[in-house]
Design a protein around this motif. Sequence first.
Motif, mmCIF file in Angstrom:
data_model
loop_
_atom_site.group_PDB
_atom_site.id
_atom_site.type_symbol
_atom_site.label_atom_id
_atom_site.label_comp_id
_atom_site.label_asym_id
_atom_site.label_seq_id
_atom_site.Cartn_x
_atom_site.Cartn_y
_atom_site.Cartn_z
ATOM 1 N N ARG A 155 0.942 -1.356 -0.056
ATOM 2 C CA ARG A 155 -0.046 -0.041 0.213
ATOM 3 C C ARG A 155 0.684 0.969 -0.100
ATOM 4 O O ARG A 155 0.331 1.967 -0.874
ATOM 5 N N ASP A 156 1.683 1.428 0.828
ATOM 6 C CA ASP A 156 2.814 2.021 0.957
ATOM 7 C C ASP A 156 3.666 2.726 -0.187
ATOM 8 O O ASP A 156 3.661 4.119 -0.711
ATOM 9 N N ASP A 185 2.447 1.839 -2.990
ATOM 10 C CA ASP A 185 1.460 1.682 -4.478
ATOM 11 C C ASP A 185 1.482 1.035 -5.327
ATOM 12 O O ASP A 185 1.284 1.331 -6.982
ATOM 13 N N HIS A 187 -6.267 -2.020 0.071
ATOM 14 C CA HIS A 187 -6.356 -1.481 1.360
ATOM 15 C C HIS A 187 -7.568 -1.877 2.229
ATOM 16 O O HIS A 187 -7.466 -2.229 3.617
ATOM 17 N N PRO A 244 -9.456 10.105 1.863
ATOM 18 C CA PRO A 244 -9.344 9.428 3.246
ATOM 19 C C PRO A 244 -7.847 8.853 2.270
ATOM 20 O O PRO A 244 -7.703 9.090 1.124
ATOM 21 N N ASP A 245 -6.887 8.455 3.077
ATOM 22 C CA ASP A 245 -5.867 7.906 2.159
ATOM 23 C C ASP A 245 -5.933 7.233 0.887
ATOM 24 O O ASP A 245 -5.063 7.065 -0.153
ATOM 25 N N TRP A 259 -5.777 9.824 -2.415
ATOM 26 C CA TRP A 259 -5.052 10.889 -1.872
ATOM 27 C C TRP A 259 -4.455 10.815 -3.259
ATOM 28 O O TRP A 259 -4.041 11.590 -3.891
ATOM 29 N N PHE A 302 0.400 12.147 2.728
ATOM 30 C CA PHE A 302 0.032 11.047 2.190
ATOM 31 C C PHE A 302 0.862 9.727 1.690
ATOM 32 O O PHE A 302 1.162 8.768 2.263
ATOM 33 N N ARG A 303 1.446 10.610 0.682
ATOM 34 C CA ARG A 303 2.548 9.766 0.050
ATOM 35 C C ARG A 303 4.038 10.429 -0.187
ATOM 36 O O ARG A 303 4.082 10.833 -0.983
#
Length: 633
Positions: free
Chosen positions: A278-279, A281, A288, A453-454, A457, A486-487
Amino acid sequence: MMKISAPRAVLAVLLTGTMAAAGIGGVWDYIHRDKVATPPPTETTASADDVLEELAPTLNASGNPVNVVPAIIPTFIPDIPKNATGDYLVAHFAQSQNDWRTASDYLSGVLKRDPDNIELVRRAMVLALGSGDFTLAAERAAMITKDQNPTSSEQDPLAYLILSSNAIVNGQYDEAIAVLNHLPKGDMSEFVVPLLANWARVGNGTYNQAELASTTIHAYHGGLMAKYLKKEKSEIEMFARVIIQPSGLTAEEYERAADLFALAGNKKEALEIYTALRDEDIGSALVHEKISALNDNKPIDPLLASHRITNPAQGAAQAVFDLARILFQENSDASARVFANMALGLDPNLAEARIILATSSARSKQYQDALKQFDKIPQTHPAWAEAQYAAADMLDQSGQTDEAVQRLRTMYDIHRDVDALARIGDIYRGHEMYDKALVEYNAAIDALGGDVPDAYWHLLYARGMCLEQVGNWPAAEKDLLAALKFRPDQPYLLNYLGYGWADQGENLDQSLELIARALELQPNDGYITDSLGWVHYKFGQYPEAVTNLERAVELLPYDPTINDHLGDAYWAVGRKNEARFQWERARNFADTTEDAELIITLGDKLQNGLSPASQTKPAIKAASTNPAQTAQE
């Protein structure tokens, strides 16, 4: 925190989103559209004979070269009855146009006139399967193998694969295993037989664990089989550890391992992998939801492929689909089509296979066939929304932009699908219709309640790009900074913001820092390298600018803007002949329509040189580049 390593072999993404068993993805497939559309794969036409050539050496899940299917279809020019020549030629022409159905129908007419011509039967079998008629393909496979010597070197592997799949569909599991034993030894049998034979054994309540540890694909299916047979959770986890043992896994392989850890009840390791995906992408959009399910102690099974396997045929379909997927990712569309249809013969509800068929049809401009495949996926299927997104993207790329927007608009009107609004914005942004794109991005953010939300983003990033393009830099900067929270390590976001600051002539120290970080994350990206060179130029650090811009031109030698920038840097360090050479290159590579302003500027430079006060307006291309594509280069 876990760091996902660079993939050993990049597997192309079929779709983003909800297809946990099919591919990886995330937002990148549709957020970062190039200003100039990425050229499609080289168009090819394929005949039934070309299937053999397309089943070329590829990479198996262990990273070793392997001819997955070395001798499926013999190459031949069959003898045909004289009164069937016309039908044969029509069939051949239809196949050259990737019209499998017409080709199959006309070759069937030829076969009626010469039913004992085994070479015609072979070709007709391939065309029947390629056109989606699994039952007819199985009938022809039986004709081929009826009198064939099992020990002969002239066996037809595809015929035996079709017959074994048909036996699994009919619950004849021992028969399926017996048929698979006819496959000649080699790469083909090593790859396929353990998968199909063990799914057949699953039908009898067992499987051979030792046969499923050679590749990550085999191990993944071993875990699915263990889950289906309700084995001990430790047995499922064992297969997960087999998957993560090799170095340089793809994101999909990591996610599959995490899925097995989750099935085995190892929440800690599953969450560690999901979170890393997730982090960065690079996981599917379901990542998620998987993280939320585990954190909230909710059942995760409905989010996994194992939930959709309710009988051995569906498991075997997933295995055959894996082969189709690999071939598709290698742009071997004809071969991928054959195996995708075989997978559908095993499981008619396997939506991921229909997506391969649809995308393959779209590549060969058979758009109506593509839409038919997309529309066969029911709204109740988890992949339905992603199929509609892909259909809209295909319509847009084929020049039917209004139809694409309408399809997405309907999705939002019926299902209140925020992603549909975002994708309408992406379509407009791809056509440089930034005002319209902003309307859609604003509507999407409003539909989320105003707080992004995340998982969404990227809406801030996309809207920020549009705001910059319409000249509203303060609002663009606000969105880009919000997205960065967020990133913080997203290279293309870092580059866009840093380049934007440089373009505005503000925050140059921070600009340099951000772009240097972006280049550290993507060291071979020509646009980011150009950005760094341009900021050095803005600082008056001309030698450093030359170094980076020369590297950028090496990476993207035909980009007019980058050549223009290098020319400016050369002029600044007194290399005026080289500067004029680069400006001339830039003018030669410029598009007369899109780069009209640049061409005028270049003409003036070539005539008068560059005055000390002059600056070149940078084009923020790096942030418009598709990062998923760039990462594969």
